[in-house]
Design a protein around this motif. Structure first.
Motif, PDB file in Angstrom:
ATOM      1  N   ILE A 262      -0.849  11.627  -0.376  1.00  0.00           N
ATOM      2  CA  ILE A 262       0.179  12.631  -0.091  1.00  0.00           C
ATOM      3  C   ILE A 262       0.146  12.884   1.414  1.00  0.00           C
ATOM      4  CG2 ILE A 262       0.966  14.982  -0.505  1.00  0.00           C
ATOM      5  CD1 ILE A 262      -0.298  14.805  -3.269  1.00  0.00           C
ATOM      6  N   THR A 263       1.061  12.248   2.109  1.00  0.00           N
ATOM      7  CA  THR A 263       1.021  12.263   3.574  1.00  0.00           C
ATOM      8  C   THR A 263       1.872  13.373   4.179  1.00  0.00           C
ATOM      9  OG1 THR A 263       2.756  10.569   3.551  1.00  0.00           O
ATOM     10  CG2 THR A 263       0.483   9.818   3.798  1.00  0.00           C
ATOM     11  N   ASP A 264       2.793  13.950   3.400  1.00  0.00           N
ATOM     12  CA  ASP A 264       3.665  15.005   3.921  1.00  0.00           C
ATOM     13  C   ASP A 264       3.898  16.058   2.843  1.00  0.00           C
ATOM     14  OD1 ASP A 264       4.992  13.836   6.633  1.00  0.00           O
ATOM     15  OD2 ASP A 264       4.714  12.234   5.167  1.00  0.00           O
ATOM     16  N   ILE A 265       3.717  17.321   3.205  1.00  0.00           N
ATOM     17  CA  ILE A 265       4.091  18.441   2.339  1.00  0.00           C
ATOM     18  C   ILE A 265       5.128  19.259   3.111  1.00  0.00           C
ATOM     19  CG2 ILE A 265       3.317  20.502   1.110  1.00  0.00           C
ATOM     20  CD1 ILE A 265       0.586  19.214   0.835  1.00  0.00           C
ATOM     21  N   ILE A 266       6.353  19.252   2.606  1.00  0.00           N
ATOM     22  CA  ILE A 266       7.488  19.813   3.335  1.00  0.00           C
ATOM     23  C   ILE A 266       8.036  21.018   2.569  1.00  0.00           C
ATOM     24  CG2 ILE A 266       9.761  19.313   4.315  1.00  0.00           C
ATOM     25  CD1 ILE A 266       7.477  17.642   5.491  1.00  0.00           C
TER      26      ILE A 266
ATOM     27  N   ARG B 276       9.559   6.174   9.950  1.00  0.00           N
ATOM     28  CA  ARG B 276       8.256   6.699  10.294  1.00  0.00           C
ATOM     29  C   ARG B 276       7.277   6.379   9.167  1.00  0.00           C
ATOM     30  NH1 ARG B 276       7.369  11.605   7.545  1.00  0.00           N
ATOM     31  NH2 ARG B 276       5.586  11.982   8.895  1.00  0.00           N
ATOM     32  N   ASP B 277       6.006   6.488   9.461  1.00  0.00           N
ATOM     33  CA  ASP B 277       4.977   6.151   8.482  1.00  0.00           C
ATOM     34  C   ASP B 277       4.767   7.304   7.507  1.00  0.00           C
ATOM     35  OD1 ASP B 277       4.277   3.582   9.465  1.00  0.00           O
ATOM     36  OD2 ASP B 277       3.182   4.516  11.116  1.00  0.00           O
ATOM     37  N   PHE B 278       4.810   6.990   6.252  1.00  0.00           N
ATOM     38  CA  PHE B 278       4.501   7.959   5.202  1.00  0.00           C
ATOM     39  C   PHE B 278       4.172   7.177   3.939  1.00  0.00           C
ATOM     40  CE2 PHE B 278       8.834   6.905   4.313  1.00  0.00           C
ATOM     41  CZ  PHE B 278       8.988   7.054   2.944  1.00  0.00           C
ATOM     42  N   ILE B 279       3.600   7.850   2.961  1.00  0.00           N
ATOM     43  CA  ILE B 279       3.385   7.228   1.655  1.00  0.00           C
ATOM     44  C   ILE B 279       4.063   8.072   0.581  1.00  0.00           C
ATOM     45  CG2 ILE B 279       1.683   6.507  -0.073  1.00  0.00           C
ATOM     46  CD1 ILE B 279      -0.218   5.840   2.188  1.00  0.00           C
ATOM     47  N   GLN B 280       3.559   9.283   0.348  1.00  0.00           N
ATOM     48  CA  GLN B 280       4.158  10.144  -0.673  1.00  0.00           C
ATOM     49  C   GLN B 280       4.498  11.493  -0.049  1.00  0.00           C
ATOM     50  OE1 GLN B 280       4.683   9.217  -4.151  1.00  0.00           O
ATOM     51  NE2 GLN B 280       6.028  10.967  -3.886  1.00  0.00           N
ATOM     52  N   VAL B 281       5.737  11.908  -0.222  1.00  0.00           N
ATOM     53  CA  VAL B 281       6.211  13.183   0.300  1.00  0.00           C
ATOM     54  C   VAL B 281       6.341  14.176  -0.855  1.00  0.00           C
ATOM     55  CG1 VAL B 281       8.098  14.367   1.488  1.00  0.00           C
ATOM     56  CG2 VAL B 281       7.461  12.038   2.147  1.00  0.00           C
ATOM     57  N   VAL B 282       5.835  15.377  -0.653  1.00  0.00           N
ATOM     58  CA  VAL B 282       5.936  16.445  -1.647  1.00  0.00           C
ATOM     59  C   VAL B 282       6.732  17.586  -1.035  1.00  0.00           C
ATOM     60  CG1 VAL B 282       4.662  18.159  -2.979  1.00  0.00           C
ATOM     61  CG2 VAL B 282       3.780  15.828  -2.792  1.00  0.00           C
ATOM     62  N   PHE B 283       7.737  18.068  -1.764  1.00  0.00           N
ATOM     63  CA  PHE B 283       8.491  19.225  -1.336  1.00  0.00           C
ATOM     64  C   PHE B 283       7.930  20.465  -2.020  1.00  0.00           C
ATOM     65  CE2 PHE B 283      11.448  15.686  -0.742  1.00  0.00           C
ATOM     66  CZ  PHE B 283      11.787  15.884   0.580  1.00  0.00           C
TER      67      PHE B 283
ATOM     68  N   ALA C 117       0.831  -1.198   0.000  1.00  0.00           N
ATOM     69  CA  ALA C 117       0.000   0.000   0.000  1.00  0.00           C
ATOM     70  C   ALA C 117       0.865   1.248   0.000  1.00  0.00           C
ATOM     71  CB  ALA C 117      -0.939   0.002   1.204  1.00  0.00           C
ATOM     72  N   GLY C 118       1.978   1.183  -0.724  1.00  0.00           N
ATOM     73  CA  GLY C 118       2.755   2.378  -0.990  1.00  0.00           C
ATOM     74  C   GLY C 118       2.165   3.116  -2.181  1.00  0.00           C
ATOM     75  N   THR C 119       2.922   4.042  -2.722  1.00  0.00           N
ATOM     76  CA  THR C 119       2.408   4.847  -3.827  1.00  0.00           C
ATOM     77  C   THR C 119       2.053   3.990  -5.035  1.00  0.00           C
ATOM     78  OG1 THR C 119       3.749   6.723  -3.089  1.00  0.00           O
ATOM     79  CG2 THR C 119       2.889   6.805  -5.322  1.00  0.00           C
TER      80      THR C 119
END
Length: 225
Positions: free
Chosen positions: A193-197, A214-221, A38-40
């Motif tokens: 999209i679990t993180d917007i950094i 840590r738990d994440f799926i898709q990170v967007v910068f 259940a990743g991207t």
């Protein structure tokens, strides 16, 4: 990530229709399928399977966080320890013919590939989108693999199924992704999209990510322009 998932669906189509593929997903329409991971890529593949009208879709992942995300997107989710028994118990095709028609394997763990094979019906196929950098020590091609005539089809993005490159190139897979995103994009924005950094905090975030899992799926910068 969309064309990677679309190419996995196309490989399943080729297993049932050869080179006669008019519509993406025609090979899984009305069929029960499993997505390992259940990743991207896994969740994109599950969205494509729903978009292409698979009969039943189960997403399997060891992470409770990722299973919860899959469930929030409307998929049935369970652990890898549960999925093969569930497939054989729930999907009957007559006699001893039980299990999933296709399993899309997206996790870079050979144990997941081994589990995917156990979930198949006889002569079923694993569409393998993963990459095993450390080999496949946990894979056991024993009695079940041989007696049930199981198949493993590698579906890496650098090629489409044999004989289809003139009609199904990356541009067409990208177009299929756009169509799917127009219908399912809100689910991706909300759940995948679990993180917007902020871009300037990127190095700090990546260092933290490498030092503690840590738990994440898709990170967007996010960059300010």
């Amino acid at each position: 990530m969309g064309p990677i998932a679309a190419n996995g669906i196309l490989h399943a189509d080729a297993e049932t229709a050869g080179q006669d593929i008019a519509l993406l997903g025609q090979g899984i329409e009305g069929r029960p399928v499993i997505v390992m991971g259940a990743g991207t890529v896994g969740l994109m593949t599950a969205l494509f399977a729903r978009h292409c009208h698979a009969a039943d879709i189960i997403v399997a992942d060891p992470s409770p966080f990722r299973r919860a995300k899959a469930e929030a997107m409307g998929f049935e989710a369970m652990s890898e320890e549960q999925v093969s028994a569930h497939a054989k118990r729930s999907w009957h095709h007559g006699g001893s013919d039980r299990g999933a028609d296709f399993v899309f394997q997206t996790r870079a763990h050979s144990k997941s590939l081994d589990t995917a094979l156990k979930a198949l019906r006889p002569q079923g196929t694993v569409i393998d989108l993963a990459f095993y950098q450390d080999g496949a020590k946990a894979l056991r091609l024993g009695e079940e693999f041989h007696h049930n005539g199981l198949n493993i089809r590698c579906a890496q993005i650098n090629r489409v199924p044999r004989g289809l490159s003139h009609r199904w190139d990356r541009r067409r897979l990208a177009r299929e992704t756009i169509v799917m995103l127009q219908r399912k994009g809100s689910l991706i924005l909300e759940h995948m999209i679990t993180d917007i950094i902020p871009f300037d905090d990127g190095a700090k975030f990546l260092n933290d990510l490498s030092s503690r899992r840590r738990d994440f799926i898709q990170v967007v910068f996010k960059a300010d322009v």
